[in-house]
Design a protein around this motif. Structure first.
Motif, PDB file in Angstrom:
ATOM      1  N   MET A   1       0.855  -1.181   0.000  1.00  0.00           N
ATOM      2  CA  MET A   1       0.000   0.000   0.000  1.00  0.00           C
ATOM      3  C   MET A   1       0.894   1.236   0.000  1.00  0.00           C
ATOM      4  O   MET A   1       1.875   1.304   0.733  1.00  0.00           O
ATOM      5  N   TYR A   2       0.541   2.191  -0.856  1.00  0.00           N
ATOM      6  CA  TYR A   2       1.315   3.418  -0.983  1.00  0.00           C
ATOM      7  C   TYR A   2       0.424   4.642  -0.819  1.00  0.00           C
ATOM      8  O   TYR A   2      -0.787   4.578  -1.002  1.00  0.00           O
ATOM      9  N   ALA A   3       1.061   5.773  -0.510  1.00  0.00           N
ATOM     10  CA  ALA A   3       0.458   7.078  -0.757  1.00  0.00           C
ATOM     11  C   ALA A   3       1.086   7.577  -2.043  1.00  0.00           C
ATOM     12  O   ALA A   3       2.326   7.589  -2.172  1.00  0.00           O
ATOM     13  N   ASP A   4       0.284   7.937  -3.027  1.00  0.00           N
ATOM     14  CA  ASP A   4       0.844   8.392  -4.296  1.00  0.00           C
ATOM     15  C   ASP A   4       1.412   9.807  -4.148  1.00  0.00           C
ATOM     16  O   ASP A   4       1.428  10.376  -3.051  1.00  0.00           O
ATOM     17  N   ALA A   5       1.887  10.376  -5.233  1.00  0.00           N
ATOM     18  CA  ALA A   5       2.550  11.675  -5.173  1.00  0.00           C
ATOM     19  C   ALA A   5       1.615  12.811  -4.773  1.00  0.00           C
ATOM     20  O   ALA A   5       2.081  13.893  -4.417  1.00  0.00           O
ATOM     21  N   SER A   6       0.297  12.575  -4.814  1.00  0.00           N
ATOM     22  CA  SER A   6      -0.652  13.591  -4.366  1.00  0.00           C
ATOM     23  C   SER A   6      -1.258  13.243  -3.009  1.00  0.00           C
ATOM     24  O   SER A   6      -2.154  13.932  -2.534  1.00  0.00           O
ATOM     25  N   GLY A   7      -0.769  12.165  -2.397  1.00  0.00           N
ATOM     26  CA  GLY A   7      -1.198  11.798  -1.050  1.00  0.00           C
ATOM     27  C   GLY A   7      -2.314  10.788  -0.970  1.00  0.00           C
ATOM     28  O   GLY A   7      -2.697  10.378   0.131  1.00  0.00           O
ATOM     29  N   ALA A   8      -2.855  10.346  -2.101  1.00  0.00           N
ATOM     30  CA  ALA A   8      -3.953   9.375  -2.094  1.00  0.00           C
ATOM     31  C   ALA A   8      -3.419   7.968  -1.856  1.00  0.00           C
ATOM     32  O   ALA A   8      -2.382   7.587  -2.417  1.00  0.00           O
ATOM     33  N   ALA A   9      -4.135   7.192  -1.062  1.00  0.00           N
ATOM     34  CA  ALA A   9      -3.742   5.808  -0.807  1.00  0.00           C
ATOM     35  C   ALA A   9      -4.141   4.917  -1.975  1.00  0.00           C
ATOM     36  O   ALA A   9      -5.262   5.005  -2.479  1.00  0.00           O
ATOM     37  N   ILE A  10      -3.205   4.065  -2.402  1.00  0.00           N
ATOM     38  CA  ILE A  10      -3.463   3.125  -3.496  1.00  0.00           C
ATOM     39  C   ILE A  10      -2.744   1.816  -3.183  1.00  0.00           C
ATOM     40  O   ILE A  10      -1.607   1.819  -2.715  1.00  0.00           O
ATOM     41  N   GLY A  11      -3.424   0.711  -3.441  1.00  0.00           N
ATOM     42  CA  GLY A  11      -2.832  -0.586  -3.192  1.00  0.00           C
ATOM     43  C   GLY A  11      -2.222  -1.181  -4.444  1.00  0.00           C
ATOM     44  O   GLY A  11      -2.549  -0.792  -5.567  1.00  0.00           O
ATOM     45  N   ALA A  12      -1.316  -2.135  -4.234  1.00  0.00           N
ATOM     46  CA  ALA A  12      -0.737  -2.913  -5.330  1.00  0.00           C
ATOM     47  C   ALA A  12      -0.936  -4.389  -5.010  1.00  0.00           C
ATOM     48  O   ALA A  12      -0.836  -4.800  -3.850  1.00  0.00           O
ATOM     49  N   TRP A  13      -1.215  -5.166  -6.031  1.00  0.00           N
ATOM     50  CA  TRP A  13      -1.440  -6.607  -5.856  1.00  0.00           C
ATOM     51  C   TRP A  13      -0.706  -7.372  -6.942  1.00  0.00           C
ATOM     52  O   TRP A  13      -0.891  -7.092  -8.136  1.00  0.00           O
ATOM     53  N   GLN A  14       0.130  -8.323  -6.514  1.00  0.00           N
ATOM     54  CA  GLN A  14       0.804  -9.225  -7.447  1.00  0.00           C
ATOM     55  C   GLN A  14       0.111 -10.567  -7.380  1.00  0.00           C
ATOM     56  O   GLN A  14      -0.011 -11.161  -6.310  1.00  0.00           O
ATOM     57  N   PHE A  15      -0.340 -11.041  -8.526  1.00  0.00           N
ATOM     58  CA  PHE A  15      -1.146 -12.253  -8.567  1.00  0.00           C
ATOM     59  C   PHE A  15      -0.384 -13.472  -8.053  1.00  0.00           C
ATOM     60  O   PHE A  15       0.787 -13.677  -8.363  1.00  0.00           O
ATOM     61  N   GLY A  16      -1.100 -14.261  -7.261  1.00  0.00           N
ATOM     62  CA  GLY A  16      -0.737 -15.636  -6.982  1.00  0.00           C
ATOM     63  C   GLY A  16      -1.924 -16.439  -7.482  1.00  0.00           C
ATOM     64  O   GLY A  16      -2.315 -16.336  -8.647  1.00  0.00           O
ATOM     65  N   GLU A  17      -2.549 -17.199  -6.587  1.00  0.00           N
ATOM     66  CA  GLU A  17      -3.766 -17.905  -6.973  1.00  0.00           C
ATOM     67  C   GLU A  17      -4.938 -16.940  -7.151  1.00  0.00           C
ATOM     68  O   GLU A  17      -5.857 -17.207  -7.930  1.00  0.00           O
ATOM     69  N   MET A  18      -4.906 -15.829  -6.413  1.00  0.00           N
ATOM     70  CA  MET A  18      -5.993 -14.854  -6.495  1.00  0.00           C
ATOM     71  C   MET A  18      -5.655 -13.827  -7.572  1.00  0.00           C
ATOM     72  O   MET A  18      -4.702 -13.077  -7.452  1.00  0.00           O
ATOM     73  N   LYS A  19      -6.456 -13.827  -8.632  1.00  0.00           N
ATOM     74  CA  LYS A  19      -6.166 -13.006  -9.800  1.00  0.00           C
ATOM     75  C   LYS A  19      -7.181 -11.882  -9.989  1.00  0.00           C
ATOM     76  O   LYS A  19      -7.558 -11.541 -11.103  1.00  0.00           O
ATOM     77  N   GLY A  20      -7.632 -11.319  -8.875  1.00  0.00           N
ATOM     78  CA  GLY A  20      -8.493 -10.153  -8.936  1.00  0.00           C
ATOM     79  C   GLY A  20      -9.964 -10.484  -8.986  1.00  0.00           C
ATOM     80  O   GLY A  20     -10.374 -11.641  -8.927  1.00  0.00           O
ATOM     81  N   TYR A  21     -10.773  -9.426  -9.071  1.00  0.00           N
ATOM     82  CA  TYR A  21     -12.210  -9.657  -9.085  1.00  0.00           C
ATOM     83  C   TYR A  21     -12.618 -10.362 -10.379  1.00  0.00           C
ATOM     84  O   TYR A  21     -11.987 -10.215 -11.419  1.00  0.00           O
ATOM     85  N   GLU A  22     -13.686 -11.133 -10.269  1.00  0.00           N
ATOM     86  CA  GLU A  22     -14.114 -11.995 -11.372  1.00  0.00           C
ATOM     87  C   GLU A  22     -15.324 -11.449 -12.107  1.00  0.00           C
ATOM     88  O   GLU A  22     -15.839 -12.084 -13.029  1.00  0.00           O
ATOM     89  N   ILE A  23     -15.759 -10.267 -11.718  1.00  0.00           N
ATOM     90  CA  ILE A  23     -16.916  -9.642 -12.352  1.00  0.00           C
ATOM     91  C   ILE A  23     -16.736  -8.130 -12.250  1.00  0.00           C
ATOM     92  O   ILE A  23     -16.255  -7.621 -11.229  1.00  0.00           O
ATOM     93  N   ALA A  24     -17.063  -7.419 -13.306  1.00  0.00           N
ATOM     94  CA  ALA A  24     -16.964  -5.961 -13.316  1.00  0.00           C
ATOM     95  C   ALA A  24     -17.996  -5.403 -14.285  1.00  0.00           C
ATOM     96  O   ALA A  24     -18.419  -6.079 -15.227  1.00  0.00           O
ATOM     97  N   ALA A  25     -18.402  -4.155 -14.018  1.00  0.00           N
ATOM     98  CA  ALA A  25     -19.338  -3.431 -14.892  1.00  0.00           C
ATOM     99  C   ALA A  25     -20.684  -4.138 -15.033  1.00  0.00           C
ATOM    100  O   ALA A  25     -21.391  -3.957 -16.017  1.00  0.00           O
ATOM    101  N   GLU A  26     -21.034  -4.944 -14.033  1.00  0.00           N
ATOM    102  CA  GLU A  26     -22.363  -5.531 -13.930  1.00  0.00           C
ATOM    103  C   GLU A  26     -22.967  -5.099 -12.610  1.00  0.00           C
ATOM    104  O   GLU A  26     -22.244  -4.723 -11.675  1.00  0.00           O
ATOM    105  N   ALA A  27     -24.280  -5.134 -12.503  1.00  0.00           N
ATOM    106  CA  ALA A  27     -24.952  -4.679 -11.293  1.00  0.00           C
ATOM    107  C   ALA A  27     -24.362  -5.352 -10.054  1.00  0.00           C
ATOM    108  O   ALA A  27     -24.234  -6.570 -10.001  1.00  0.00           O
ATOM    109  N   GLY A  28     -23.965  -4.525  -9.086  1.00  0.00           N
ATOM    110  CA  GLY A  28     -23.394  -5.040  -7.853  1.00  0.00           C
ATOM    111  C   GLY A  28     -21.908  -5.286  -7.902  1.00  0.00           C
ATOM    112  O   GLY A  28     -21.328  -5.836  -6.968  1.00  0.00           O
ATOM    113  N   ALA A  29     -21.254  -4.859  -8.976  1.00  0.00           N
ATOM    114  CA  ALA A  29     -19.813  -5.047  -9.143  1.00  0.00           C
ATOM    115  C   ALA A  29     -19.162  -3.706  -9.459  1.00  0.00           C
ATOM    116  O   ALA A  29     -19.826  -2.771  -9.910  1.00  0.00           O
ATOM    117  N   PRO A  30     -17.843  -3.589  -9.239  1.00  0.00           N
ATOM    118  CA  PRO A  30     -17.176  -2.331  -9.547  1.00  0.00           C
ATOM    119  C   PRO A  30     -17.250  -2.006 -11.037  1.00  0.00           C
ATOM    120  O   PRO A  30     -17.062  -2.881 -11.879  1.00  0.00           O
TER     121      PRO A  30
END
Length: 261
Positions: free
Chosen positions: A112-141
């Motif tokens: 987890m970092y604070a970017d150059a403007s101070g906002a918190a942002i996370g980083a994730w390197q895939f292992g078995e978990m490769k991120g969310y499995e649904i997006a741009a559908e109702a109830g998803a990011p």
């Protein structure tokens, strides 16, 4: 829809840091239809994975007592294929390392970092978990957006640290905005928020969730204990509203006005 195409540098995960996991679970189940699985306490600290229609969509974790006055909040994570190099780049390009790279057994590695403007942002390197499995559908990011009070520094940070190939959407004094990717392929945005964010409000990432009906979702959310931060309004990108959940975590809901409900 197929599983999202999560390329390096793109948003790949979101999670909620909350002071009341049971209240959060009840709220998001009622609003988005989520179900949950709680990880092993010793191995994963009781991290809760939320799913929509059987597909992973977000995480929920309990805020620790030593976090003091930190508000409940949603966080965005960007994919990296080399978390050590990304962490070094964050520190070298005006950012701050808030959490050194940490391996999550079998699942991957996070930082987890604070970017150059101070906002918190996370980083994730895939292992078995490769991120969310649904997006741009109702109830998803559906979208991820940085509201930055130091726009130029923020844009340069994501270009240099996460390899963003940015596209300028607008560059007027009233509305400065770049996206990761262009047009329909865009995956996140950075907005110059220096003109409208109050002095006491820091730069921050916002998570948008897709809904079928923004007005109905706002009505339901408020009945469940949410607070309306910005009422529903039509935008060029859909009907948008900003809410705070029952413990104060802020998020947005957006309805694609081009779809029939």
């Amino acid at each position: 829809m197929p599983k999202p195409d999560i390329t390096p540098g793109s948003p790949c995960w979101i999670d909620l840091m909350t002071s009341d996991t049971e209240k959060a679970k009840a709220f998001y189940t009622a609003l988005f239809g989520w179900t949950y699985e709680t990880g092993d306490q010793e191995k994963y600290g009781g991290y809760i994975t939320a799913s929509k229609d059987g597909r992973m969509v977000a995480g929920i974790m309990e805020k620790q007592a030593d976090m003091g006055a930190m508000p409940d909040l949603w966080s965005t994570y960007l994919r990296t294929d080399d978390i050590a190099a990304t962490t070094a780049a964050a520190a070298a390009n005006g950012g701050q390392v808030l959490l050194e790279p940490m391996e999550v057994p079998e699942q991957g590695s996070m930082a987890m970092y604070a970017d150059a403007s101070g906002a918190a942002i996370g980083a994730w390197q895939f292992g078995e978990m490769k991120g969310y499995e649904i997006a741009a559908e109702a109830g998803a990011p559906a979208w991820h957006e940085l509201l930055s009070k130091d726009y130029e520094s923020a844009v340069a940070f994501y270009q240099k640290v996460f390899g963003w190939d940015t596209s300028v959407m607008s560059d007027t004094p009233e509305f400065r905005y770049v996206t990761l990717g262009a047009g329909d392929e865009a995956k996140a945005g950075i907005m110059d928020a220096s003109r409208f964010l109050p002095e006491q409000v820091p730069s921050m990432w916002s998570v948008y969730f897709a809904v079928k009906d923004t007005d109905a979702s706002v009505e339901q959310a408020t009945a469940l204990g949410a607070t309306v931060m910005q009422p529903a309004e039509d935008t060029p990108f859909g009907r948008l509203a900003t809410l705070a959940d029952p413990t104060g975590a802020v998020f947005k809901v957006i309805q694609d006005l081009g779809q029939t409900n």
